[in-house]
Design a protein around this motif. Structure first.
Motif, short mmCIF file in Angstrom:
data_model
loop_
_atom_site.label_atom_id
_atom_site.label_comp_id
_atom_site.label_asym_id
_atom_site.label_seq_id
_atom_site.Cartn_x
_atom_site.Cartn_y
_atom_site.Cartn_z
N ARG A 87 -4.40 -16.66 -12.07
CA ARG A 87 -3.37 -15.96 -11.30
C ARG A 87 -2.06 -14.85 -11.81
NH1 ARG A 87 -5.33 -21.15 -9.45
NH2 ARG A 87 -8.17 -20.81 -8.40
N GLU A 88 -1.36 -16.02 -11.89
CA GLU A 88 -0.07 -15.69 -12.12
C GLU A 88 0.10 -14.23 -13.42
OE1 GLU A 88 2.25 -19.01 -13.87
OE2 GLU A 88 2.45 -20.12 -12.07
N LEU A 89 -1.16 -14.27 -14.33
CA LEU A 89 -1.10 -13.76 -15.63
C LEU A 89 -1.79 -11.96 -14.09
CD1 LEU A 89 -2.23 -14.56 -18.50
CD2 LEU A 89 -0.11 -13.36 -18.43
N LEU A 90 -2.80 -12.62 -13.72
CA LEU A 90 -3.13 -10.99 -12.51
C LEU A 90 -1.30 -10.26 -11.79
CD1 LEU A 90 -6.54 -12.28 -11.10
CD2 LEU A 90 -5.83 -10.16 -12.84
N GLU A 91 -1.21 -11.55 -11.27
CA GLU A 91 0.26 -10.85 -10.42
C GLU A 91 1.16 -10.22 -11.46
OE1 GLU A 91 1.95 -14.69 -9.02
OE2 GLU A 91 0.14 -15.17 -7.24
N GLN B 296 -7.30 -4.10 -1.84
CA GLN B 296 -7.06 -2.97 -2.23
C GLN B 296 -6.75 -1.68 -1.68
OE1 GLN B 296 -7.55 -3.06 -5.45
NE2 GLN B 296 -7.24 -1.07 -6.20
N ILE B 297 -7.14 -1.31 -0.36
CA ILE B 297 -7.60 0.04 0.34
C ILE B 297 -6.19 -0.23 0.71
CG2 ILE B 297 -8.38 1.19 2.45
CD1 ILE B 297 -11.27 -0.34 2.29
N ALA B 298 -5.10 -0.77 1.01
CA ALA B 298 -3.90 -0.80 1.57
C ALA B 298 -3.51 -0.46 0.36
CB ALA B 298 -3.25 -1.96 2.05
N VAL B 299 -3.54 -1.34 -1.05
CA VAL B 299 -2.31 -0.64 -1.58
C VAL B 299 -3.07 0.48 -2.05
CG1 VAL B 299 -3.17 -1.27 -4.69
CG2 VAL B 299 -2.53 -2.77 -3.10
N GLU B 300 -4.20 0.78 -2.02
CA GLU B 300 -4.60 2.55 -3.05
C GLU B 300 -4.33 3.57 -1.76
OE1 GLU B 300 -8.42 2.72 -2.85
OE2 GLU B 300 -9.22 1.99 -4.77
N THR B 301 -4.24 3.44 0.02
CA THR B 301 -3.39 3.67 0.50
C THR B 301 -1.86 3.88 0.41
OG1 THR B 301 -4.95 3.67 2.32
CG2 THR B 301 -3.51 4.10 2.90
N ARG C 156 2.51 -1.36 -10.16
CA ARG C 156 3.19 -0.69 -9.12
C ARG C 156 4.40 -0.12 -9.91
NH1 ARG C 156 3.53 -5.48 -4.40
NH2 ARG C 156 1.38 -5.28 -3.80
N GLU C 157 4.63 -0.05 -11.06
CA GLU C 157 6.29 0.30 -11.30
C GLU C 157 5.64 2.18 -12.12
OE1 GLU C 157 9.40 -0.15 -11.37
OE2 GLU C 157 8.59 -1.75 -9.64
N ILE C 158 3.96 1.61 -12.87
CA ILE C 158 3.90 2.95 -13.73
C ILE C 158 3.85 4.48 -12.71
CG2 ILE C 158 2.49 4.26 -14.31
CD1 ILE C 158 1.45 1.19 -15.79
N PRO C 159 4.43 5.28 -12.84
CA PRO C 159 3.91 6.97 -11.93
C PRO C 159 3.24 6.51 -11.59
CG PRO C 159 5.45 6.73 -14.75
CD PRO C 159 4.66 5.84 -14.21
N PRO C 160 2.17 7.21 -10.36
CA PRO C 160 2.21 7.93 -9.76
C PRO C 160 0.56 8.44 -10.47
CG PRO C 160 3.52 7.75 -8.19
CD PRO C 160 3.86 7.81 -9.25
N GLN C 161 1.22 9.32 -11.54
CA GLN C 161 0.28 10.82 -11.87
C GLN C 161 -0.47 9.64 -12.85
OE1 GLN C 161 3.37 10.95 -11.45
NE2 GLN C 161 3.87 11.12 -13.38
N SER C 162 -0.66 8.65 -13.22
CA SER C 162 -1.05 7.80 -14.51
C SER C 162 -1.51 6.36 -13.92
CB SER C 162 0.38 7.19 -15.29
OG SER C 162 1.11 8.31 -16.35
N ARG C 163 -1.11 6.51 -12.91
CA ARG C 163 -1.26 4.91 -11.94
C ARG C 163 -2.91 4.36 -11.76
NH1 ARG C 163 1.96 4.08 -7.08
NH2 ARG C 163 3.83 4.55 -8.49
N GLY C 164 -3.64 6.17 -11.85
CA GLY C 164 -5.57 5.37 -11.67
C GLY C 164 -5.98 4.34 -12.56
N MET C 165 -5.93 4.92 -13.49
CA MET C 165 -6.20 4.12 -14.64
C MET C 165 -6.46 2.75 -14.77
SD MET C 165 -6.14 4.47 -19.07
CE MET C 165 -4.44 4.34 -19.33
#
Length: 217
Positions: free
Chosen positions: A49-53, A137-142, A60-69
């Motif tokens: 769980r800590e690794l997932l966090e 997940q929906i909140a994060v994507e929003t 969240r620190e990755i630029p939006p254009q590269s974050r989807g993958m």
């Protein structure tokens, strides 16, 4: 930044593989060995769980254009984590039934009924957990979409400001050109007037000279 994510990703893969193996061993063990195995799995699940966090923070620190993958990979890892926790719960229920039977001497039918009831409750909790996870997940994507829109609006604002500056410069240049053309036109008109006056004087002088010449004869 992606290198940190991939490092956490490798650690998570190794850890989940160990957890899967140990969960499979829980029903086969007895006594203190089983208790120790359950404690080890609980500890490793907490580490996972800590690794997932950590991985989520990196995403969240990755630029939006590269974050989807990376977001897609995170969803897969969370689903895997949920499956591991569900499998562990089932193995613990079996372990709890065995301990209860040893301590209280319950008959087989009572144990099976309780186990079925617990499994039913567990499935309900899992469904609720999946709904919460989907909502999160929906909140994060929003939030990601909102950030991308704000960045696009910021870029558009900069473009509009640059366009306004160019228009101001163009207006200033047109004003200078207009003043220069006005001055040139004024000088042309003045020169033409002088030429007309000079022509009139020359014609008048010529006429007068002819007149006096004829009159003197």
């Amino acid at each position: 930044m992606s290198s940190d994510f991939e490092s956490y990703e490798q650690d998570f893969a190794v850890l989940t593989a160990e957890i899967t193996g140990r969960i499979g061993k829980v029903p086969k063990l007895v006594g203190d060995d089983k208790k120790q195995m359950v404690a080890n799995v609980e500890k490793q699940l907490e580490e996972a769980r800590e690794l997932l966090e950590q991985m989520e923070l990196e995403v969240r620190e990755i630029p939006p254009q590269s974050r989807g993958m990376y977001s897609s990979r995170m969803r897969s890892y969370k689903q895997e984590m949920g499956k591991l926790e569900a499998d562990f719960k089932r193995s613990r229920i079996a372990y709890s039934d065995e301990v209860r039977n040893e301590l209280l001497g319950d008959d087989g039918n009572s144990s099976e009924n309780q186990r079925a009831h617990l499994l039913d409750n567990t499935e309900r909790l899992e469904r609720s957990s999946r709904r919460l996870e989907a909502g999160y997940q929906i909140a994060v994507e929003t939030e990601q979409i909102g950030q991308e829109m704000l960045e696009n609006l910021s870029h558009d604002r900069e473009k509009i400001q640059r366009a306004r500056e160019r228009l101001r410069e163009t207006d200033a240049n047109l004003g200078k050109s207009s003043r220069i053309l006005t001055g040139m036109l004024r000088r042309i008109i003045q020169n033409r007037i002088l030429m007309v006056i000079l022509a009139v004087v020359i014609i008048f002088t010529t006429v007068m000279a002819i007149y006096f010449s004829v009159k003197g004869r």
